[in-house]
Scaffold this motif. Sequence first.
Motif, short mmCIF file in Angstrom:
data_model
loop_
_atom_site.label_atom_id
_atom_site.label_comp_id
_atom_site.label_asym_id
_atom_site.label_seq_id
_atom_site.Cartn_x
_atom_site.Cartn_y
_atom_site.Cartn_z
N THR A 8 -7.59 1.05 -0.12
CA THR A 8 -8.43 0.93 -1.31
C THR A 8 -9.88 0.59 -0.97
O THR A 8 -10.70 0.45 -1.88
N LEU A 15 1.73 1.79 -3.50
CA LEU A 15 0.54 2.24 -4.23
C LEU A 15 0.38 3.75 -4.12
O LEU A 15 0.16 4.44 -5.13
N GLN A 47 0.82 -1.21 0.00
CA GLN A 47 0.00 0.00 0.00
C GLN A 47 0.86 1.26 0.00
O GLN A 47 0.47 2.28 -0.58
#
Length: 400
Positions: free
Chosen positions: A332, A263, A260
Amino acid sequence: MTTTSTAAAPTADWVDPAALMIDPYPTYRRLRDECPVAWVPALSRYLVTSFAGCRAIEEDQETFSAAVSGGGATMARALGAQPMLRKDDPEHAHERGAINPALRPKTLRERWAPVFERNARTHLEVLRERGPDDADLNRDYAAPVASQNLVDLLGLKGTHVEDMRRWSHAFIAGTGNLLDDPGIWRRCDAARDEVDALLGELLPHLREHPDGSITSALVHSGLPLAQVSANVKLTIAGGMNEPQHMVTNVVWALSRHPDQRELVLGDPTRWPAVFDEAVRWLSPIGMYPRETTRETVLRDVLLPTGAPVGVVVGAANRDTTVFEHAESFDITRPRRPHLGFGSGTHLCAGHWAARIAIGEIAVPLLYTELPSLRTDPRRSESWDGWVFRGLTALPVTWSG
Protein backbone atom coordinates in the motif's frame (compact mmCIF):
# COMPACT_ATOMS: atom_id res chain seq x y z
CA MET A 1 28.95 15.72 -9.95
CA THR A 2 31.86 17.78 -8.65
CA THR A 3 32.16 19.27 -5.19
CA THR A 4 34.66 21.32 -3.21
CA SER A 5 34.77 18.74 -0.39
CA THR A 6 36.05 15.39 -1.59
CA ALA A 7 37.87 12.46 -0.08
CA ALA A 8 39.20 9.08 -1.13
CA ALA A 9 36.73 6.24 -0.75
CA PRO A 10 36.71 4.64 2.69
CA THR A 11 37.75 0.99 2.80
CA ALA A 12 35.13 -1.51 3.91
CA ASP A 13 37.48 -4.39 4.70
CA TRP A 14 34.83 -6.00 6.90
CA VAL A 15 32.58 -6.99 3.97
CA ASP A 16 32.42 -10.79 3.78
CA PRO A 17 31.38 -12.31 0.40
CA ALA A 18 30.16 -15.45 2.18
CA ALA A 19 27.83 -13.38 4.36
CA LEU A 20 26.51 -11.60 1.27
CA MET A 21 25.57 -14.95 -0.26
CA ILE A 22 23.61 -15.96 2.83
CA ASP A 23 21.81 -12.64 3.46
CA PRO A 24 23.18 -9.41 1.95
CA TYR A 25 20.80 -6.99 3.66
CA PRO A 26 22.68 -6.51 6.98
CA THR A 27 25.81 -5.68 4.96
CA TYR A 28 23.82 -3.33 2.74
CA ARG A 29 22.45 -1.47 5.76
CA ARG A 30 25.88 -0.96 7.27
CA LEU A 31 27.37 0.20 3.96
CA ARG A 32 24.55 2.70 3.40
CA ASP A 33 24.87 4.02 6.94
CA GLU A 34 28.66 4.19 7.20
CA CYS A 35 30.09 4.46 3.69
CA PRO A 36 27.62 4.48 0.77
CA VAL A 37 30.54 4.70 -1.66
CA ALA A 38 33.26 2.35 -0.43
CA TRP A 39 36.24 0.34 -1.65
CA VAL A 40 35.67 -3.34 -0.83
CA PRO A 41 38.95 -5.27 -0.99
CA ALA A 42 37.26 -8.68 -0.85
CA LEU A 43 35.48 -7.87 -4.12
CA SER A 44 38.18 -5.65 -5.70
CA ARG A 45 35.65 -2.95 -6.51
CA TYR A 46 33.87 0.10 -5.18
CA LEU A 47 30.34 -0.59 -3.99
CA VAL A 48 27.71 2.13 -4.26
CA THR A 49 24.73 1.40 -2.02
CA SER A 50 22.70 4.63 -1.77
CA PHE A 51 19.76 5.34 -4.05
CA ALA A 52 21.17 8.75 -5.00
CA GLY A 53 24.56 7.28 -5.85
CA CYS A 54 23.15 4.48 -7.98
CA ARG A 55 20.78 6.83 -9.80
CA ALA A 56 23.61 9.30 -10.48
CA ILE A 57 25.66 6.52 -12.09
CA GLU A 58 22.83 5.53 -14.41
CA GLU A 59 22.31 9.14 -15.47
CA ASP A 60 25.94 9.53 -16.59
CA GLN A 61 27.02 6.75 -18.94
CA GLU A 62 29.83 8.94 -20.28
CA THR A 63 31.55 8.74 -16.90
CA PHE A 64 30.26 5.37 -15.69
CA SER A 65 30.58 3.00 -18.62
CA ALA A 66 28.74 -0.30 -18.92
CA ALA A 67 31.61 -1.56 -21.09
CA VAL A 68 33.59 -2.87 -18.13
CA SER A 69 37.03 -4.26 -18.94
CA GLY A 70 39.68 -6.52 -17.48
CA GLY A 71 38.99 -9.10 -14.80
CA GLY A 72 35.65 -7.49 -13.92
CA ALA A 73 34.07 -8.36 -17.26
CA THR A 74 32.59 -11.62 -16.06
CA MET A 75 29.57 -11.28 -18.34
CA ALA A 76 31.70 -11.24 -21.50
CA ARG A 77 33.60 -14.24 -20.16
CA ALA A 78 30.36 -16.06 -19.40
CA LEU A 79 28.58 -15.35 -22.68
CA GLY A 80 31.53 -15.42 -25.09
CA ALA A 81 31.29 -11.77 -26.17
CA GLN A 82 30.09 -8.43 -24.85
CA PRO A 83 26.28 -8.34 -25.09
CA MET A 84 24.28 -5.12 -25.33
CA LEU A 85 24.05 -4.83 -21.54
CA ARG A 86 27.80 -4.24 -21.40
CA LYS A 87 27.84 -1.51 -24.04
CA ASP A 88 27.13 2.21 -24.08
CA ASP A 89 25.23 4.20 -26.67
CA PRO A 90 25.21 4.29 -29.63
CA GLU A 91 26.21 0.59 -29.82
CA HIS A 92 23.85 -0.34 -26.98
CA ALA A 93 20.94 1.53 -28.55
CA HIS A 94 21.50 -0.16 -31.92
CA GLU A 95 21.41 -3.67 -30.45
CA ARG A 96 18.59 -2.87 -28.04
CA GLY A 97 16.52 -1.42 -30.88
CA ALA A 98 16.40 -4.82 -32.56
CA ILE A 99 14.40 -6.43 -29.75
CA ASN A 100 12.37 -3.51 -28.44
CA PRO A 101 9.40 -4.05 -30.79
CA ALA A 102 8.97 -7.65 -29.60
CA LEU A 103 8.91 -6.54 -25.96
CA ARG A 104 6.47 -3.63 -26.13
CA PRO A 105 3.39 -3.94 -23.91
CA LYS A 106 0.96 -4.04 -26.86
CA THR A 107 2.89 -6.85 -28.58
CA LEU A 108 3.28 -8.77 -25.35
CA ARG A 109 -0.42 -8.58 -24.52
CA GLU A 110 -1.65 -9.42 -28.01
CA ARG A 111 0.86 -12.07 -29.07
CA TRP A 112 2.48 -13.46 -25.96
CA ALA A 113 -0.01 -13.18 -23.08
CA PRO A 114 -2.00 -16.23 -24.30
CA VAL A 115 1.27 -18.18 -24.49
CA PHE A 116 2.23 -17.07 -20.97
CA GLU A 117 -1.16 -18.17 -19.63
CA ARG A 118 -0.96 -21.54 -21.38
CA ASN A 119 2.46 -22.18 -19.86
CA ALA A 120 1.30 -21.13 -16.40
CA ARG A 121 -1.74 -23.39 -16.50
CA THR A 122 0.32 -26.34 -17.73
CA HIS A 123 2.73 -26.14 -14.83
CA LEU A 124 0.05 -25.28 -12.29
CA GLU A 125 -1.25 -28.79 -12.92
CA VAL A 126 2.22 -30.18 -12.18
CA LEU A 127 2.19 -28.26 -8.89
CA ARG A 128 -1.26 -29.67 -8.04
CA GLU A 129 -0.13 -33.21 -8.84
CA ARG A 130 2.81 -32.86 -6.46
CA GLY A 131 0.29 -32.09 -3.76
CA PRO A 132 0.36 -29.85 -0.67
CA ASP A 133 2.85 -32.10 1.17
CA ASP A 134 5.51 -32.28 -1.56
CA ALA A 135 5.15 -29.23 -3.84
CA ASP A 136 8.12 -26.91 -4.30
CA LEU A 137 7.11 -23.66 -5.93
CA ASN A 138 10.50 -23.05 -7.54
CA ARG A 139 10.98 -26.57 -8.88
CA ASP A 140 7.41 -27.30 -9.94
CA TYR A 141 6.11 -23.92 -11.13
CA ALA A 142 8.31 -20.83 -11.07
CA ALA A 143 11.32 -22.25 -12.86
CA PRO A 144 9.50 -24.26 -15.56
CA VAL A 145 7.04 -21.43 -16.28
CA ALA A 146 9.83 -18.89 -16.65
CA SER A 147 11.84 -21.38 -18.69
CA GLN A 148 9.04 -22.24 -21.12
CA ASN A 149 8.11 -18.57 -21.53
CA LEU A 150 11.71 -17.89 -22.50
CA VAL A 151 11.88 -20.86 -24.88
CA ASP A 152 8.84 -19.44 -26.66
CA LEU A 153 9.97 -15.80 -26.69
CA LEU A 154 13.36 -16.79 -28.12
CA GLY A 155 11.89 -19.22 -30.63
CA LEU A 156 14.07 -22.10 -29.40
CA LYS A 157 11.57 -24.76 -30.40
CA GLY A 158 12.22 -28.20 -29.00
CA THR A 159 14.36 -26.94 -26.13
CA HIS A 160 13.46 -28.68 -22.88
CA VAL A 161 12.64 -26.49 -19.89
CA GLU A 162 15.31 -28.22 -17.81
CA ASP A 163 17.99 -27.40 -20.39
CA MET A 164 16.91 -23.75 -20.44
CA ARG A 165 16.98 -23.61 -16.66
CA ARG A 166 20.44 -25.22 -16.52
CA TRP A 167 21.84 -22.83 -19.15
CA SER A 168 20.37 -19.82 -17.41
CA HIS A 169 21.74 -20.81 -14.01
CA ALA A 170 25.16 -21.45 -15.52
CA PHE A 171 25.26 -18.06 -17.27
CA ILE A 172 24.02 -16.25 -14.17
CA ALA A 173 26.62 -17.99 -12.01
CA GLY A 174 29.33 -17.09 -14.50
CA THR A 175 28.23 -13.46 -14.69
CA GLY A 176 28.32 -13.25 -10.91
CA ASN A 177 31.58 -15.20 -10.55
CA LEU A 178 33.52 -12.33 -8.99
CA LEU A 179 35.74 -14.74 -7.07
CA ASP A 180 36.73 -16.64 -10.25
CA ASP A 181 35.56 -20.08 -9.09
CA PRO A 182 36.86 -22.60 -11.69
CA GLY A 183 33.93 -24.97 -11.13
CA ILE A 184 31.48 -22.22 -12.05
CA TRP A 185 33.45 -21.49 -15.21
CA ARG A 186 33.41 -25.17 -16.24
CA ARG A 187 29.62 -25.32 -16.01
CA CYS A 188 29.26 -21.97 -17.76
CA ASP A 189 31.58 -23.00 -20.61
CA ALA A 190 29.66 -26.24 -21.12
CA ALA A 191 26.34 -24.35 -21.29
CA ARG A 192 27.80 -21.85 -23.74
CA ASP A 193 29.00 -24.65 -26.01
CA GLU A 194 25.54 -26.24 -26.03
CA VAL A 195 23.74 -22.99 -26.82
CA ASP A 196 26.27 -22.11 -29.52
CA ALA A 197 25.69 -25.49 -31.17
CA LEU A 198 21.92 -24.90 -31.11
CA LEU A 199 22.25 -21.39 -32.54
CA GLY A 200 24.66 -22.61 -35.20
CA GLU A 201 21.72 -24.46 -36.77
CA LEU A 202 18.93 -22.06 -35.85
CA LEU A 203 20.32 -18.70 -36.96
CA PRO A 204 20.77 -19.61 -40.66
CA HIS A 205 17.21 -21.02 -40.64
CA LEU A 206 15.78 -17.82 -39.14
CA ARG A 207 17.59 -15.73 -41.72
CA GLU A 208 15.44 -17.44 -44.37
CA HIS A 209 12.33 -18.02 -42.23
CA PRO A 210 11.68 -15.16 -39.74
CA ASP A 211 9.17 -16.06 -37.05
CA GLY A 212 8.65 -13.00 -34.83
CA SER A 213 10.78 -14.31 -31.96
CA ILE A 214 13.46 -12.28 -30.20
CA THR A 215 16.15 -14.42 -31.84
CA SER A 216 14.64 -13.80 -35.26
CA ALA A 217 14.59 -10.05 -34.62
CA LEU A 218 18.27 -10.14 -33.67
CA VAL A 219 19.17 -12.18 -36.76
CA HIS A 220 17.51 -9.58 -39.00
CA SER A 221 19.04 -6.59 -37.18
CA GLY A 222 22.25 -6.64 -39.21
CA LEU A 223 24.36 -7.56 -36.19
CA PRO A 224 27.29 -9.96 -36.60
CA LEU A 225 26.32 -13.50 -35.65
CA ALA A 226 28.68 -13.42 -32.63
CA GLN A 227 26.69 -10.49 -31.23
CA VAL A 228 23.38 -12.16 -32.01
CA SER A 229 24.59 -15.20 -30.09
CA ALA A 230 25.83 -13.15 -27.13
CA ASN A 231 22.51 -11.30 -26.87
CA VAL A 232 20.51 -14.53 -27.04
CA LYS A 233 22.62 -15.89 -24.17
CA LEU A 234 22.13 -12.62 -22.29
CA THR A 235 18.37 -13.09 -22.66
CA ILE A 236 18.66 -16.70 -21.47
CA ALA A 237 20.53 -15.48 -18.38
CA GLY A 238 18.34 -12.56 -17.38
CA GLY A 239 15.11 -13.63 -19.03
CA MET A 240 14.58 -16.67 -16.86
CA ASN A 241 16.12 -16.13 -13.45
CA GLU A 242 14.49 -12.80 -12.66
CA PRO A 243 10.93 -13.87 -13.61
CA GLN A 244 11.46 -17.18 -11.85
CA HIS A 245 12.60 -15.47 -8.66
CA MET A 246 9.73 -13.00 -8.79
CA VAL A 247 7.17 -15.83 -8.62
CA THR A 248 8.77 -17.25 -5.49
CA ASN A 249 9.57 -13.83 -4.00
CA VAL A 250 5.94 -12.71 -4.20
CA VAL A 251 4.60 -15.91 -2.62
CA TRP A 252 7.30 -15.79 0.08
CA ALA A 253 6.48 -12.15 0.87
CA LEU A 254 2.70 -12.64 0.95
CA SER A 255 3.06 -15.73 3.13
CA ARG A 256 4.85 -13.60 5.71
CA HIS A 257 2.32 -10.78 5.41
CA PRO A 258 -1.09 -12.53 5.50
CA ASP A 259 -2.92 -9.24 5.95
CA GLN A 260 -1.52 -8.02 2.65
CA ARG A 261 -2.28 -11.36 1.00
CA GLU A 262 -5.91 -11.01 2.03
CA LEU A 263 -5.92 -7.42 0.79
CA VAL A 264 -4.89 -8.39 -2.75
CA LEU A 265 -7.12 -11.48 -2.82
CA GLY A 266 -10.01 -9.17 -2.04
CA ASP A 267 -8.92 -6.62 -4.61
CA PRO A 268 -7.09 -8.16 -7.61
CA THR A 269 -6.40 -4.70 -9.06
CA ARG A 270 -3.59 -4.57 -6.49
CA TRP A 271 -1.51 -7.29 -8.21
CA PRO A 272 0.67 -4.80 -10.13
CA ALA A 273 1.49 -3.07 -6.82
CA VAL A 274 2.34 -6.43 -5.25
CA PHE A 275 4.74 -7.23 -8.08
CA ASP A 276 6.36 -3.80 -7.99
CA GLU A 277 6.84 -3.81 -4.23
CA ALA A 278 8.34 -7.31 -4.32
CA VAL A 279 10.84 -6.20 -6.98
CA ARG A 280 11.85 -3.29 -4.75
CA TRP A 281 12.01 -5.22 -1.50
CA LEU A 282 13.63 -8.42 -2.78
CA SER A 283 15.50 -7.22 -5.86
CA PRO A 284 16.39 -10.29 -7.96
CA ILE A 285 19.18 -8.29 -9.61
CA GLY A 286 21.24 -7.15 -6.64
CA MET A 287 24.26 -5.57 -8.29
CA TYR A 288 25.67 -4.82 -11.73
CA PRO A 289 29.05 -3.39 -12.75
CA ARG A 290 30.19 -0.09 -14.20
CA GLU A 291 33.65 1.37 -14.83
CA THR A 292 34.74 5.01 -14.65
CA THR A 293 36.07 6.49 -17.86
CA ARG A 294 37.76 9.38 -16.04
CA GLU A 295 38.52 10.59 -12.55
CA THR A 296 35.29 11.73 -10.99
CA VAL A 297 33.54 12.53 -7.74
CA LEU A 298 30.49 10.56 -6.67
CA ARG A 299 28.65 11.67 -3.53
CA ASP A 300 31.76 13.50 -2.28
CA VAL A 301 34.02 10.50 -2.90
CA LEU A 302 36.87 10.69 -5.41
CA LEU A 303 37.02 7.77 -7.84
CA PRO A 304 40.02 7.22 -10.13
CA THR A 305 39.91 6.56 -13.86
CA GLY A 306 39.17 2.92 -14.60
CA ALA A 307 37.59 2.29 -11.20
CA PRO A 308 35.51 -0.92 -11.09
CA VAL A 309 32.16 0.04 -9.56
CA GLY A 310 29.33 -2.16 -8.29
CA VAL A 311 25.92 -0.51 -8.55
CA VAL A 312 24.14 -2.23 -5.65
CA VAL A 313 20.49 -1.64 -6.51
CA GLY A 314 19.47 -4.28 -3.97
CA ALA A 315 20.75 -1.89 -1.31
CA ALA A 316 19.51 1.29 -3.00
CA ASN A 317 15.96 -0.06 -3.10
CA ARG A 318 15.92 -0.13 0.71
CA ASP A 319 17.37 3.36 1.16
CA THR A 320 15.39 4.97 4.00
CA THR A 321 16.03 8.46 2.62
CA VAL A 322 13.86 7.53 -0.37
CA PHE A 323 11.42 4.89 0.87
CA GLU A 324 9.60 5.26 4.17
CA HIS A 325 9.98 2.10 6.28
CA ALA A 326 12.19 0.83 3.46
CA GLU A 327 12.98 -2.47 5.18
CA SER A 328 9.28 -3.38 5.24
CA PHE A 329 7.19 -5.04 2.54
CA ASP A 330 4.13 -2.86 2.02
CA ILE A 331 1.92 -3.11 -1.07
CA THR A 332 0.00 0.00 0.00
CA ARG A 333 3.02 2.32 0.03
CA PRO A 334 2.82 5.36 -2.28
CA ARG A 335 4.29 4.43 -5.62
CA ARG A 336 7.83 5.70 -6.15
CA PRO A 337 10.36 4.74 -8.82
CA HIS A 338 12.83 2.09 -7.69
CA LEU A 339 15.88 0.56 -9.35
CA GLY A 340 14.79 -3.07 -9.47
CA PHE A 341 14.93 -3.06 -13.27
CA GLY A 342 17.77 -0.55 -13.49
CA SER A 343 17.08 2.88 -14.92
CA GLY A 344 17.96 5.23 -17.72
CA THR A 345 19.56 3.90 -20.90
CA HIS A 346 20.00 0.41 -19.49
CA LEU A 347 16.50 -0.06 -18.07
CA CYS A 348 15.82 -3.80 -18.39
CA ALA A 349 14.46 -4.52 -21.86
CA GLY A 350 12.28 -7.32 -20.53
CA HIS A 351 10.65 -5.50 -17.65
CA TRP A 352 7.24 -5.41 -19.34
CA ALA A 353 7.49 -9.10 -20.18
CA ALA A 354 8.14 -9.85 -16.51
CA ARG A 355 5.33 -7.57 -15.33
CA ILE A 356 2.80 -9.20 -17.65
CA ALA A 357 3.96 -12.84 -17.56
CA ILE A 358 4.55 -12.94 -13.81
CA GLY A 359 2.81 -9.98 -12.17
CA GLU A 360 -0.40 -10.21 -14.21
CA ILE A 361 -0.61 -13.88 -15.14
CA ALA A 362 1.53 -16.47 -13.33
CA VAL A 363 1.21 -15.24 -9.75
CA PRO A 364 -2.46 -14.14 -9.81
CA LEU A 365 -3.35 -17.49 -11.41
CA LEU A 366 -1.73 -19.32 -8.51
CA TYR A 367 -3.97 -17.57 -6.00
CA THR A 368 -7.07 -17.80 -8.16
CA GLU A 369 -6.71 -21.56 -8.31
CA LEU A 370 -5.12 -22.10 -4.88
CA PRO A 371 -6.26 -19.17 -2.69
CA SER A 372 -4.83 -20.73 0.48
CA LEU A 373 -1.36 -21.14 -1.05
CA ARG A 374 1.43 -20.39 1.42
CA THR A 375 4.98 -21.42 2.23
CA ASP A 376 5.30 -24.69 4.12
CA PRO A 377 7.19 -24.31 7.43
CA ARG A 378 7.54 -28.09 7.76
CA ARG A 379 10.18 -28.12 5.01
CA SER A 380 13.30 -26.05 4.44
CA GLU A 381 13.57 -23.19 2.00
CA SER A 382 16.83 -22.02 0.44
CA TRP A 383 18.13 -18.62 -0.72
CA ASP A 384 21.25 -18.04 -2.79
CA GLY A 385 23.29 -15.15 -4.18
CA TRP A 386 23.57 -11.41 -3.91
CA VAL A 387 24.69 -10.27 -7.39
CA PHE A 388 21.63 -12.21 -8.50
CA ARG A 389 19.51 -13.38 -5.59
CA GLY A 390 16.55 -15.68 -5.27
CA LEU A 391 14.97 -18.75 -3.71
CA THR A 392 16.35 -22.01 -5.01
CA ALA A 393 13.84 -24.05 -2.99
CA LEU A 394 10.45 -22.91 -1.69
CA PRO A 395 8.18 -25.64 -0.31
CA VAL A 396 4.54 -24.59 -0.46
CA THR A 397 1.27 -26.04 0.79
CA TRP A 398 -2.44 -25.31 0.57
CA SER A 399 -5.74 -26.61 1.86
CA GLY A 400 -8.91 -27.63 0.14
